[in-house]
Design an enzyme around this catalytic site. Structure first.
Site, short mmCIF file in Angstrom:
data_model
loop_
_atom_site.label_atom_id
_atom_site.label_comp_id
_atom_site.label_asym_id
_atom_site.label_seq_id
_atom_site.Cartn_x
_atom_site.Cartn_y
_atom_site.Cartn_z
N LYS A 81 0.86 -1.19 0.00
CA LYS A 81 0.00 0.00 0.00
C LYS A 81 0.89 1.24 0.00
CE LYS A 81 -1.57 3.00 2.52
NZ LYS A 81 -1.63 4.23 1.75
N GLU A 112 9.90 1.21 10.45
CA GLU A 112 10.90 2.27 10.25
C GLU A 112 10.15 3.57 10.51
OE1 GLU A 112 13.94 1.91 9.72
OE2 GLU A 112 14.22 -0.03 8.76
N CYS A 119 13.63 10.79 7.28
CA CYS A 119 13.62 10.48 8.71
C CYS A 119 15.04 10.47 9.28
CB CYS A 119 12.90 9.17 8.97
SG CYS A 119 13.43 7.89 7.87
N GLU A 159 10.01 16.14 15.49
CA GLU A 159 10.60 15.94 14.17
C GLU A 159 10.17 17.09 13.26
OE1 GLU A 159 9.18 12.36 12.30
OE2 GLU A 159 11.03 12.12 11.16
P1 ADP Z 1 3.81 10.76 6.89
O1 ADP Z 1 3.62 11.60 8.12
O2 ADP Z 1 5.21 10.64 6.44
O3 ADP Z 1 2.82 11.01 5.80
P2 ADP Z 1 2.31 8.46 7.69
O4 ADP Z 1 2.72 7.56 8.77
O5 ADP Z 1 1.09 9.30 7.88
O6 ADP Z 1 3.61 9.30 7.38
O7 ADP Z 1 2.12 7.67 6.33
C1 ADP Z 1 2.95 6.61 5.93
C2 ADP Z 1 2.10 5.56 5.25
O8 ADP Z 1 1.16 5.06 6.20
C3 ADP Z 1 1.27 6.07 4.09
O9 ADP Z 1 1.18 5.03 3.11
C4 ADP Z 1 -0.07 6.32 4.71
O10 ADP Z 1 -1.13 6.28 3.77
C5 ADP Z 1 -0.16 5.15 5.66
N1 ADP Z 1 -1.10 5.31 6.77
C6 ADP Z 1 -1.52 6.45 7.36
N2 ADP Z 1 -2.42 6.18 8.34
C7 ADP Z 1 -2.56 4.82 8.37
C8 ADP Z 1 -3.35 3.90 9.15
N3 ADP Z 1 -4.15 4.32 10.12
N4 ADP Z 1 -3.23 2.59 8.87
C9 ADP Z 1 -2.41 2.16 7.90
N5 ADP Z 1 -1.65 2.96 7.14
C10 ADP Z 1 -1.72 4.27 7.36
#
Ligand code: ADP
Length: 483
Positions: free
Chosen positions: A180, A255, A289, A386
């Site tokens: 995903k 990560e 990161c 961060e």
């Molecule tokens: P960033 O702050 O770098 O955008 P995120 O952790 O929000 O980092 O996003 C990293 C990945 O996790 C993306 O693919 C995002 O769509 C996905 N993501 C965000 N929220 C969820 C969730 N509740 N469950 C699974 N995946 C998620």
């Protein structure tokens, strides 16, 4: 989007070897962070499509697992060569959806290829063990086997390498994957799927679904057929995924965020330190990161370092990554920009001085000025949150003990950096830093051969190197008796 190979621009999901729309027909719009233009739309998939992808991955798993490592390696290498051959187009897709300068995007594509080449080889070296048994008629045998279906959730800051870094070891040892990608950067992922199909991975070995992060993430973590989750993203989302994965006791690698200290001791080569700080802080507009987030400089060399650093930061050319000579693109969206600007304003309110930048860029949109803040205090938000933007806060210190304490004073523990020429100090400080990675006299280079990963709230597991295989393998002990 003009490409040499237009087949790379896919607007459908990849499940069981077929390109599909979402069951609901719903879509997500994807924009170009450099100008806000809509690039296109991808399916907004949810639970049912995720279940389908998991079933496809599970169905093909036994036959993929039972191929020899060499057979899998040949397909992986074919994928690598196809990515290489299409690197210009893949870089363009990345720059348009992510914003990073074209040269940096191409560098990422080719970096992604090194993970595939590395694991195409390393996958042949999944060694077991024979352990001497204390009983004379027995033998202890240890073998390693692929865990099964892997759920890979990836972020937008490295839309290509975060996928190959997870998929290459997983596929090399015989796992199958459901990916995903981040909703901001789905096209880089889907293009890798096009080339995977062309490389000859059997249907279902690799699946890519775009759509609702919550729904897809929940199914990937709670479906018992998925045996491992590999996630790169924020600590906040990582914690949700860890909690959800507990319901089916999955293997997990995480990560997560970082808050890297970058320490310049008084015996450092200051020109080298400035070069390292520039690379570590401003790559990808500060959206990595492992970016230097807190720059600690010894009081004896503080002014000299600051002046040299300001000189370099003033040279950064900001703009649309497709244009020639641009070294810093836009931030990913307005939310990121506002967070960065809020940290800068707060630091100034707490006593910091703006040495360079300090505001949104005159280009408007998602562009922010490369910024240097001097005399930042420990009370400022930027000291403990961060940043994910092109802002470098500088702090003064006077002793090794003091700076080690400040460097470790964070829940994060991913990358850290320091500059010194004293061999005794180098060992002491490298061992005292509570981080998964330490760059000594270097802005730290990520490559396929290194174990990338963090401690504390920066995550679990390692990606890259021989250690990166372990995350996709189960250890099995076989007791041989009656010998
Ligand atoms: P960033 O702050 O770098 O955008 P995120 O952790 O929000 O980092 O996003 C990293 C990945 O996790 C993306 O693919 C995002 O769509 C996905 N993501 C965000 N929220 C969820 C969730 N509740 N469950 C699974 N995946 C998620």
């Amino acid at each position: 989007m003009e490409l040499k190979n237009n087949a790379l621009f896919k607007e459908t999901c990849f499940i069981g070897g077929k390109w599909i729309e979402s069951d609901s027909g719903e879509k997500i719009k994807v924009d170009n962070p450099a100008n806000g233009e809509i690039i296109g739309e991808v399916p907004k998939c949810s639970t049912s499509e995720t279940q389908k992808a998991i079933q496809e991955a599970q169905a093909v798993f036994p036959s993929w697992r039972d191929k020899t490592a060499k057979e899998r390696s040949i397909i992986l290498q074919k994928w690598a060569r196809l990515i290489e051959a299409n690197a210009d187009d893949l870089a363009k897709i990345m720059t348009i959806e992510q914003g990073k300068p074209l040269a940096e995007a191409k560098g990422e594509i080719l970096m992604g290829v090194t993970y595939i080449d590395f694991y195409a080889e390393e996958g042949k070296r999944v060694y077991g063990d024979i352990i001497p048994d204390p009983m004379p008629d027995r033998r202890i045998v240890v073998i390693k086997q692929p865990v099964g279906v892997v759920g890979a959730i990836t972020p937008w800051n490295f839309p290509s390498t975060m996928i190959t870094r997870k998929c290459a070891p997983a596929l090399a040892v015989g796992c199958t994957v459901v990916i995903k990608p981040a909703s901001q950067t789905p096209y880089s992922a889907l293009a890798l799927g096009v080339l995977a199909k062309e490389a000859g991975f059997p249907d279902g070995v690799m699946n890519i679904i775009t759509g609702s992060a919550n729904a897809i993430g929940k199914e990937l973590t709670e479906n018992p057929l998925v045996r491992k989750i590999s996630f790169t993203g924020s600590t906040e989302v990582g914690k949700i995924l860890l909690q959800q994965s507990a319901s089916t006791v999955k293997k997990v690698s995480m990560e997560l965020g970082g808050h890297a200290p970058f320490v310049v001791f008084d015996d450092a080569d200051l020109d080298e330190a400035v070069t390292g700080a520039m690379q570590s802080k401003f790559r990808n507009s500060g959206q990595t990161c492992i970016c230097a987030n807190r720059i600690f400089v010894h009081e004896k060399v503080y002014d000299e370092f600051l002046n040299k650093f300001i000189n370099e930061v003033n040279k950064i050319k900001v703009g649309n990554g497709l244009e020639e000579g641009i070294v810093s693109g836009p931030l990913i969206d307005q939310l990121s920009l506002m967070k960065v600007h809020d940290q800068v304003k707060d630091a100034v309110n707490q006593g910091a001085k703006i040495a360079v930048g300090g505001d949104v860029h005159s280009l408007g949109g998602n562009f922010y000025q490369p910024t240097v803040l001097s005399n930042v205090t420990t009370k400022a938000k930027i000291t403990y949150e961060e940043t994910f933007g092109p802002v470098a806060p500088l702090y003064k210190f006077s002793s090794d003990e003091e700076v080690i304490k400040m460097a470790n004073d964070t829940p994060y523990g991913l990358a850290s950096y320091f500059y010194s020429r004293d061999i005794g100090r180098i060992w002491r400080v490298a061992e005292a830093l509570e981080y998964g990675m330490v760059g000594v006299n270097t802005g730290l280079t990520t490559k396929a051969e290194i174990p990338f990963g963090g401690v504390k709230e920066s995550g679990l597991g390692r990606e890259g190197s021989k250690y990166g295989l372990d995350d996709y393998l189960n250890i099995k002990y076989i007791s041989m008796a009656g010998i």
